[in-house]
Write an enzyme that holds these catalytic residues in place. Structure first.
Site, mmCIF file in Angstrom:
data_model
loop_
_atom_site.group_PDB
_atom_site.id
_atom_site.type_symbol
_atom_site.label_atom_id
_atom_site.label_comp_id
_atom_site.label_asym_id
_atom_site.label_seq_id
_atom_site.Cartn_x
_atom_site.Cartn_y
_atom_site.Cartn_z
ATOM 1 N N HIS A 57 0.820 -1.221 0.000
ATOM 2 C CA HIS A 57 0.000 0.000 0.000
ATOM 3 C C HIS A 57 0.847 1.262 0.000
ATOM 4 O O HIS A 57 0.362 2.336 -0.331
ATOM 5 C CB HIS A 57 -0.942 -0.009 1.212
ATOM 6 C CG HIS A 57 -2.026 -1.031 1.087
ATOM 7 N ND1 HIS A 57 -3.300 -0.725 0.672
ATOM 8 C CD2 HIS A 57 -2.015 -2.379 1.276
ATOM 9 C CE1 HIS A 57 -4.030 -1.818 0.629
ATOM 10 N NE2 HIS A 57 -3.271 -2.838 0.994
ATOM 11 N N ASP B 54 3.447 9.367 -0.424
ATOM 12 C CA ASP B 54 2.252 8.571 -0.118
ATOM 13 C C ASP B 54 2.057 7.555 -1.232
ATOM 14 O O ASP B 54 2.180 7.902 -2.411
ATOM 15 C CB ASP B 54 1.026 9.494 -0.043
ATOM 16 C CG ASP B 54 0.063 9.092 1.055
ATOM 17 O OD1 ASP B 54 0.031 7.896 1.404
ATOM 18 O OD2 ASP B 54 -0.657 9.969 1.570
HETATM 19 P P1 ADQ Z 1 -3.026 5.825 4.891
HETATM 20 O O1 ADQ Z 1 -1.627 6.300 5.064
HETATM 21 O O2 ADQ Z 1 -3.781 5.573 6.128
HETATM 22 O O3 ADQ Z 1 -3.116 4.525 3.954
HETATM 23 P P2 ADQ Z 1 -4.985 7.199 3.057
HETATM 24 O O4 ADQ Z 1 -4.788 6.600 1.733
HETATM 25 O O5 ADQ Z 1 -5.262 8.646 2.999
HETATM 26 O O6 ADQ Z 1 -3.745 7.021 4.026
HETATM 27 O O7 ADQ Z 1 -6.205 6.441 3.725
HETATM 28 C C1 ADQ Z 1 -6.705 6.845 4.961
HETATM 29 C C2 ADQ Z 1 -8.165 6.413 5.152
HETATM 30 O O8 ADQ Z 1 -8.509 6.721 6.498
HETATM 31 C C3 ADQ Z 1 -9.114 7.184 4.245
HETATM 32 O O9 ADQ Z 1 -10.175 6.340 3.848
HETATM 33 C C4 ADQ Z 1 -9.612 8.321 5.136
HETATM 34 O O10 ADQ Z 1 -10.943 8.747 4.872
HETATM 35 C C5 ADQ Z 1 -9.492 7.747 6.523
HETATM 36 N N1 ADQ Z 1 -9.048 8.837 7.419
HETATM 37 C C6 ADQ Z 1 -7.978 9.631 7.258
HETATM 38 N N2 ADQ Z 1 -7.925 10.570 8.232
HETATM 39 C C7 ADQ Z 1 -8.995 10.364 8.998
HETATM 40 C C8 ADQ Z 1 -9.509 11.032 10.148
HETATM 41 N N3 ADQ Z 1 -8.936 12.136 10.609
HETATM 42 N N4 ADQ Z 1 -10.615 10.522 10.729
HETATM 43 C C9 ADQ Z 1 -11.224 9.441 10.192
HETATM 44 N N5 ADQ Z 1 -10.803 8.794 9.093
HETATM 45 C C10 ADQ Z 1 -9.705 9.246 8.516
HETATM 46 C C11 ADQ Z 1 -2.172 3.619 3.361
HETATM 47 C C12 ADQ Z 1 -1.106 4.269 2.467
HETATM 48 C C13 ADQ Z 1 -1.765 5.133 1.409
HETATM 49 C C14 ADQ Z 1 -2.775 4.297 0.601
HETATM 50 C C15 ADQ Z 1 -3.704 3.529 1.523
HETATM 51 C C16 ADQ Z 1 -4.578 2.544 0.757
HETATM 52 O O11 ADQ Z 1 -0.205 5.043 3.251
HETATM 53 O O12 ADQ Z 1 -0.793 5.685 0.533
HETATM 54 O O13 ADQ Z 1 -3.531 5.157 -0.220
HETATM 55 O O14 ADQ Z 1 -2.985 2.789 2.499
HETATM 56 O O15 ADQ Z 1 -3.815 1.734 -0.075
#
Ligand code: ADQ
Length: 456
Positions: A155, A364
């Site tokens: 990921h 990311d």
């Molecule tokens: P993350 O680093 O966790 O994921 P992201 O891709 O943005 O980052 O996913 C986060 C998820 O958690 C999103 O669905 C978002 O809505 C939710 N989220 C974020 N902040 C939040 C908050 N303050 N309160 C509640 N929910 C929140 C890892 C990798 C990424 C990759 C994903 C999926 O680091 O690059 O995109 O996995 O593969």
């Protein structure tokens, strides 16, 4: 149809399915379509030898979890996973540290999980392992005799060779990935880095014309599977909750000002302090926006207890206080910094309320918030993402305002451009981005991976 066995460090509790985050939504959608098991850590540690696995069924999916030994957990999770692999894979060597004992704990936990998982596997299962916590799991399963197809999806980004070789055990890491039948990455850059690492003279791998890789006496596939979101669910949830009391209160509190939103886990890879400073530069360079915009950053703490994460929390509080101290007026505070989580339902509606989605990680793998921001918008009057060029999502969302997060002036100019963008341009960009999100949504992502694994 084969049974799917998804494996990840954490397993989303069955009750949380409705409001689960991106990875969980992806795994759940694959499991619902295919039927199967989600296996992983229970979230609990024990001082003694971990007991038996716990099994619960919900909606045709079986959730199987196991406790981990407390002594190994710290080295596995806080240590090697989050102090070595996470910073290394995000090109942030300043945060990187390595210890042999942590790496040993990481391997022991993976071997333990493989043993427990091995007990419940059936001959025609398809096994799909997720993310950097579990790199050696496939190899450990193979050693225990598993012959089923085993796939792995990373990921986070994959570093280039010069960064990877910082890790003393990098050869073992490459070897462990070669134990899978399919290895999936978010972007072609990650795949190229992986291929480049494997074809270094000291590793001696070869990439065939059809993309298959021969290395360490194995042949396997490595491909790009950019993760998507559930576009319909996101749109629906955002629209349904838009009239909620909390979103109305937020709207009233803005008093006609434009809202810039940031939503991230509190992680140094998300570039939050730089982002705050980019916003500060907006206020300095474009004085007319003072009093006209509000930047709200939602960032709940994660990985508390890991030193780097505790420090970033303090740094951000200072930066927000400093910027607000410089620019706030009696009836206007420029930054609202909320150090807590919100339900997915409320988050999607808040994204819809914002005119600009500020998503500027310094690295990311993909960044699902960028995609959720686009999907949550009202197509009649959509907002615009200001997006870092250093995240996977920038490869697809090319209509966003793209900025380099290290360039404060560039972030400020990008914000100004988004704030002033005419409605016609916003609509055209939004519909182009939405089309791409639909073409490669979360269902397509899991279908493509499972098809590749089934064909391996
Ligand atoms: P993350 O680093 O966790 O994921 P992201 O891709 O943005 O980052 O996913 C986060 C998820 O958690 C999103 O669905 C978002 O809505 C939710 N989220 C974020 N902040 C939040 C908050 N303050 N309160 C509640 N929910 C929140 C890892 C990798 C990424 C990759 C994903 C999926 O680091 O690059 O995109 O996995 O593969």
């Amino acid at each position: 149809m084969s049974r799917l066995v998804a494996v990840s460090n954490r397993v989303a509790a069955p009750t949380g399915a409705k409001s689960a985050g991106g990875l969980a939504v992806g795994i759940l959608s694959a499991l619902r379509a295919q039927g199967g098991i989600w296996f992983g850590w229970s979230g609990k540690t024990t001082e003694s030898e971990p007991g038996e696995t716990k099994r619960t069924k919900s909606g045709g999916i079986e959730f199987v979890t196991v406790d981990l030994n407390a002594a190994d957990f710290d080295g596995y999770y806080n240590g090697f996973s989050n102090n070595a692999l996470w910073p290394l894979f995000h090109f942030m060597l300043g945060y990187f540290s390595f210890s042999r004992s942590q790496y040993s704990a990481y391997c022991r936990v993976n071997e333990f999980l493989a043993r427990r998982l091995g007990r419940i596997l059936e001959p025609d299962d398809l096994i799909w392992v997720h993310d950097y916590h579990l790199l050696p799991l496939g190899g450990a399963l193979r050693e225990a005799g598993a012959t089923q197809p085993i796939g792995f999806f990373l990921h986070v980004p994959f570093p280039n060779f010069d960064v990877l070789r910082t890790l003393p055990c990098y050869t073992q890491i490459l070897r462990s990935l070669a134990a899978y039948d399919v290895v999936g990455f978010q972007t072609d850059r990650d795949l190229w880095s992986f291929q480049d690492c494997l074809t270094q003279p000291e590793i001696g791998g070869r990439v065939r014309d059809d993309g298959r890789i021969d290395v360490f006496d194995r042949t396997f596939r490595a491909e790009v599977f950019p993760i998507g979101i559930d576009v319909d669910e996101c749109q629906r949830v955002a629209a349904e909750n838009f009239q909620s009391k909390q979103v109305k209160r937020l709207g009233e509190s803005l008093k006609g000002r434009k809202l810039i939103i940031g939503v991230d886990r509190l992680d140094y890879s998300k570039g939050l302090e730089l982002r705050f400073r980019g916003f500060q530069t907006l206020l300095e360079a474009y004085p007319a926006v003072r009093g006209q915009v509000v930047y709200m950053q939602i960032a709940p703490p994660t990985r508390t207890g890991v030193r780097a994460y505790d420090r970033i929390r303090e740094d951000l509080e200072k930066a927000a206080g400093n910027i607000n101290g410089l620019y706030a007026e009696m009836d206007w505070i420029p930054i609202r910094y909320l150090n807590r989580g919100y339900s997915r339902e409320l988050l999607m509606a808040i994204l819809r309320r914002a005119m600009v989605g500020l998503v500027t990680p310094i690295r990311d793998g993909m960044n699902l918030v960028a995609k959720e921001y686009v999907a949550s918008q009202d197509p009649k009057s959509p907002g615009i993402p200001v997006l870092s060029t250093l995240c996977g999502a920038a490869k697809e969302l090319t209509e966003a305002v793209l900025v380099n997060p290290y360039d404060r002036q560039g972030v400020a100019d990008g914000l100004q451009r988004a704030i002033e963008m005419p409605l016609g341009e916003r609509r055209a960009k939004h519909s182009a981005m939405l089309m791409k999100l639909r073409r490669n949504d979360i269902h397509r992502w899991s279908e493509r991976f499972i098809d590749a694994l089934s064909a391996s």
